[in-house]
Design a protein around this motif. Sequence first.
Motif, PDB file in Angstrom:
ATOM      1  N   PHE A 189      16.923 -73.519  43.836  1.00 19.52           N
ATOM      2  CA  PHE A 189      17.610 -74.632  43.185  1.00 19.52           C
ATOM      3  C   PHE A 189      19.006 -74.162  42.810  1.00 19.52           C
ATOM      4  N   LYS A 190      19.969 -74.547  43.647  1.00 20.15           N
ATOM      5  CA  LYS A 190      21.307 -74.052  43.428  1.00 20.15           C
ATOM      6  C   LYS A 190      21.973 -74.827  42.302  1.00 20.15           C
ATOM      7  N   LYS A 191      22.600 -74.079  41.432  1.00 19.55           N
ATOM      8  CA  LYS A 191      23.316 -74.784  40.377  1.00 19.55           C
ATOM      9  C   LYS A 191      24.753 -74.296  40.359  1.00 19.55           C
ATOM     10  N   GLN A 192      25.629 -75.247  40.187  1.00 23.72           N
ATOM     11  CA  GLN A 192      27.029 -74.901  40.277  1.00 23.72           C
ATOM     12  C   GLN A 192      27.481 -74.238  38.984  1.00 23.72           C
ATOM     13  N   VAL A 193      28.026 -73.034  39.114  1.00 28.19           N
ATOM     14  CA  VAL A 193      28.474 -72.328  37.909  1.00 28.19           C
ATOM     15  C   VAL A 193      29.985 -72.322  37.778  1.00 28.19           C
ATOM     16  N   GLY A 194      30.669 -72.831  38.781  1.00 26.45           N
ATOM     17  CA  GLY A 194      32.119 -72.838  38.704  1.00 26.45           C
ATOM     18  C   GLY A 194      32.691 -73.254  40.037  1.00 26.45           C
ATOM     19  N   ALA A 195      33.984 -73.112  40.204  1.00 20.87           N
ATOM     20  CA  ALA A 195      34.600 -73.494  41.461  1.00 20.87           C
ATOM     21  C   ALA A 195      35.849 -72.663  41.685  1.00 20.87           C
ATOM     22  N   VAL A 196      36.066 -72.305  42.940  1.00 20.58           N
ATOM     23  CA  VAL A 196      37.329 -71.672  43.299  1.00 20.58           C
ATOM     24  C   VAL A 196      38.320 -72.797  43.542  1.00 20.58           C
ATOM     25  N   LYS A 197      39.330 -72.847  42.689  1.00 19.99           N
ATOM     26  CA  LYS A 197      40.289 -73.951  42.789  1.00 19.99           C
ATOM     27  C   LYS A 197      41.386 -73.575  43.761  1.00 19.99           C
ATOM     28  N   ALA A 198      41.059 -73.692  45.057  1.00 21.25           N
ATOM     29  CA  ALA A 198      41.990 -73.239  46.090  1.00 21.25           C
ATOM     30  C   ALA A 198      43.233 -74.123  46.125  1.00 21.25           C
ATOM     31  N   SER A 201      42.492 -64.957  39.264  1.00 23.66           N
ATOM     32  CA  SER A 201      41.473 -65.508  40.153  1.00 23.66           C
ATOM     33  C   SER A 201      41.558 -67.029  40.153  1.00 23.66           C
ATOM     34  N   PRO A 202      41.560 -67.641  41.328  1.00 27.70           N
ATOM     35  CA  PRO A 202      41.593 -69.104  41.383  1.00 27.70           C
ATOM     36  C   PRO A 202      40.303 -69.727  40.853  1.00 27.70           C
ATOM     37  N   ALA A 203      39.278 -68.903  40.617  1.00 35.66           N
ATOM     38  CA  ALA A 203      38.046 -69.452  40.045  1.00 35.66           C
ATOM     39  C   ALA A 203      38.204 -69.645  38.541  1.00 35.66           C
ATOM     40  N   ASN A 204      39.141 -68.906  37.967  1.00 34.93           N
ATOM     41  CA  ASN A 204      39.324 -68.963  36.526  1.00 34.93           C
ATOM     42  C   ASN A 204      40.814 -68.868  36.200  1.00 34.93           C
ATOM     43  N   PRO A 205      41.566 -69.901  36.563  1.00 37.26           N
ATOM     44  CA  PRO A 205      43.020 -69.817  36.377  1.00 37.26           C
ATOM     45  C   PRO A 205      43.408 -69.901  34.907  1.00 37.26           C
ATOM     46  N   PRO A 206      44.585 -69.368  34.553  1.00 34.46           N
ATOM     47  CA  PRO A 206      45.038 -69.413  33.153  1.00 34.46           C
ATOM     48  C   PRO A 206      45.218 -70.866  32.689  1.00 34.46           C
ATOM     49  N   SER A 207      45.100 -71.063  31.397  1.00 35.53           N
ATOM     50  CA  SER A 207      45.320 -72.405  30.848  1.00 35.53           C
ATOM     51  C   SER A 207      46.809 -72.720  30.895  1.00 35.53           C
ATOM     52  N   GLY A 208      47.110 -74.001  30.786  1.00 27.38           N
ATOM     53  CA  GLY A 208      48.516 -74.402  30.780  1.00 27.38           C
ATOM     54  C   GLY A 208      49.184 -74.082  32.089  1.00 27.38           C
ATOM     55  N   CYS A 209      50.327 -73.416  32.026  1.00 27.14           N
ATOM     56  CA  CYS A 209      51.040 -73.026  33.240  1.00 27.14           C
ATOM     57  C   CYS A 209      50.317 -71.850  33.876  1.00 27.14           C
ATOM     58  N   ARG A 210      50.064 -71.951  35.177  1.00 30.73           N
ATOM     59  CA  ARG A 210      49.294 -70.905  35.850  1.00 30.73           C
ATOM     60  C   ARG A 210      50.065 -69.603  35.997  1.00 30.73           C
ATOM     61  N   PHE A 211      51.363 -69.692  35.891  1.00 27.76           N
ATOM     62  CA  PHE A 211      52.184 -68.519  36.134  1.00 27.76           C
ATOM     63  C   PHE A 211      52.452 -67.748  34.842  1.00 27.76           C
ATOM     64  N   ARG A 212      52.007 -68.302  33.711  1.00 27.16           N
ATOM     65  CA  ARG A 212      52.448 -67.742  32.430  1.00 27.16           C
ATOM     66  C   ARG A 212      52.003 -66.297  32.224  1.00 27.16           C
ATOM     67  N   THR A 213      50.873 -65.890  32.851  1.00 28.02           N
ATOM     68  CA  THR A 213      50.399 -64.519  32.633  1.00 28.02           C
ATOM     69  C   THR A 213      51.341 -63.485  33.240  1.00 28.02           C
TER      70      THR A 213
END
Lengths: 339, 337
Positions: A23-32, A283-295
């Motif tokens: 039973f596959k359950k989705q735990v997240g997504a790679v936001k390509a 990681s595109p699976a867990n991108p930073p909040s707000g602006c993605r480049f801020r890190t």
Amino acid sequence: MAEPILEVRDLVKHYPLTQGILFKKQVGAVKAVDGISFTLHKGETLGIVGESGCGKSTLAKVLMNLERATAGQVLYKGEDISRLSGAALKAVRRNIQMVFQDPYTSLNPRMTVGDIIGEPFEIHPEVAPKGDRRKAVQDLLDVVGLNPEYINRYPHQFSGGQRQRIGIARGLALKPEVIICDEPVSALDVSVQAQVINLLEKLQQDFELSYMFIAHDLSIVRHISDRVGVMYLGKMVEIGTDLEIYDHATHPYTQALLSAVPVPDPSDREKRERIILSGDIPSPANPPSGCRFRTRCWKAQERCSTELPLLAVPELLAGGAKHESACHFAAERETAAAA
Amino acid sequence: MPERNEDIPDHNDPLRNIQPTDSDHLDYVGQQGLAVEQETLIEPDPVKREQARSLWGDAWRDLRKRPTFIISALLILLLIVIAIWPGLFTNADPRAANLTQDYLRKPDYTDFFGAGWFGYDGQGRSIYARVLYGARASITVGICVTLAVTVLGGLAGMVSGYFGGWTDSVISRIIDIFFGIPLLLGALVLLNAFSVRTVWSVVIALAFLGWTQLARVMRGSVITVKQSDYVVAGRALGAGTGRLMFRHILPNAVAPVIVVATIALGGYITAEATLSFLGIGLQDPTISWGVDISSAQKVIRQAPFALFFPAAALSVTVLAFIMLGDAVRDALDPKLR
């Protein structure tokens, strides 16, 4: 400006990450690709640049309907093609074709050049009547600068540049209006790259093609593109004409990217200022909040982590930049313009 | 053949028509070392110019030079001729029995190609004739089972590998179940269901139990090929499932299947002989090496030759097919050498 031929609106492609065997359950997504909008006009070349893993190739696949978009629209002449299937999709494929990155793997080794270039006609018999196909294939070989007598040869008998010409001929066979080039020259020798680029430019003039040109080589993109879009982690961070992007970049990421372009003149090289980004691409699976480049951004402030900057003409620059940039603190770099 | 890149300028040739649209940009690119140079066309050796070189062409050229291939191919050719026309090699009737005269008569090695060359078996029948006539059953079983498992297993593996998802799960679990059945035990149960056992019942039983091996090889091969760019390119052109499967994937995925099938062929011949030996395969009056080995086993102390000749024929046949399979594998996959 010419009429828009391809409009992309809030395009999203997420690859689900699943857990469990039965039973596959989705735990997240790679936001390509995570909410991208742009317009491709008739006869223009739109370059897309960005580092590895930023979603450039996924964008190409979604536009080609090789991957289903998670959300958003791809409008070809006003019609949404991202949900099509069957005969309707097949009909759209005649108008949007693709040139692949690696000419060594994109041609079937068991088929002759004639069969490879003739295959589009077999799939879409209405384009060329049966009797004319051999002639049509030879014409295409001629158009891309290959000897029409090579029709019975196999791909491994050709060099990389010649193979890419075969790939371009296959893409041209259906007389498409849009060609998506997914890094068409990055697998080729530098000397051969120029020939293929020149061929693509000539074909654009002859057949009124619109290109979406994906690459990570900034010089090539500048050479061939009318407009350039810069991607970072599934988002478009800046888009504008080549001059606006290359000489008047306002997004910090674009500025950092451009500062990495090698400068051949040693005296110029000493004068310029390199921006060295710290850290890795998140990681595109867990991108930073707000602006993605801020890190990795030297301008980052509190606001960047809470508020997502939208791709828009920056208000701060009164009368300055006219192109869209997704940064709260968009500004041209003084030293960047000097080079 | 005219070489268009080297002859007089041709205004249709895009290579000669390089017109920068924007001199500033061209300069920029030029700085990056992108100066235009003529691409040197790779012109193959003029003698071989028109020879289309493909994987199969290369493999064939390679095979012709291998002694193992030549020997095994000649042997197999001979065996096939024997299987089709055994009467060409002997006048003796493999079913003619003369118990009073010929019961376990010793071989007469001077009697070349004669009825008594290999001696007589426990029923007074010519062993030489029986070895020749027995080839038909073994070769038929071997070839037919191989064809059946290649088609069945190939199709199952293709569907499973191409579609993936739950189709793949279902087919893979079925394969696992069949893999769990021991060949001899399964064949024993299956063959007992036939009231009359012929060559064809053995073929059906072995094919039914043997297709899984080929299906697994095909599945793996298809999964690898499916991801290649030319298959994606085919999809981008709008090619349908059938075209993708049979024009793009199958020709590129079939090589390992052919190798495994050729090697397995010998195994099927052995399996037929084993089943016949155990009394659940072919039966008298069908002539087969397995049946003869089985009957010779009862008289092995008095007449070892009655066991030796059919067993030797079986071994040579199996060896020939395995050698052929090895040679084909080496030719198709040079990496394994």
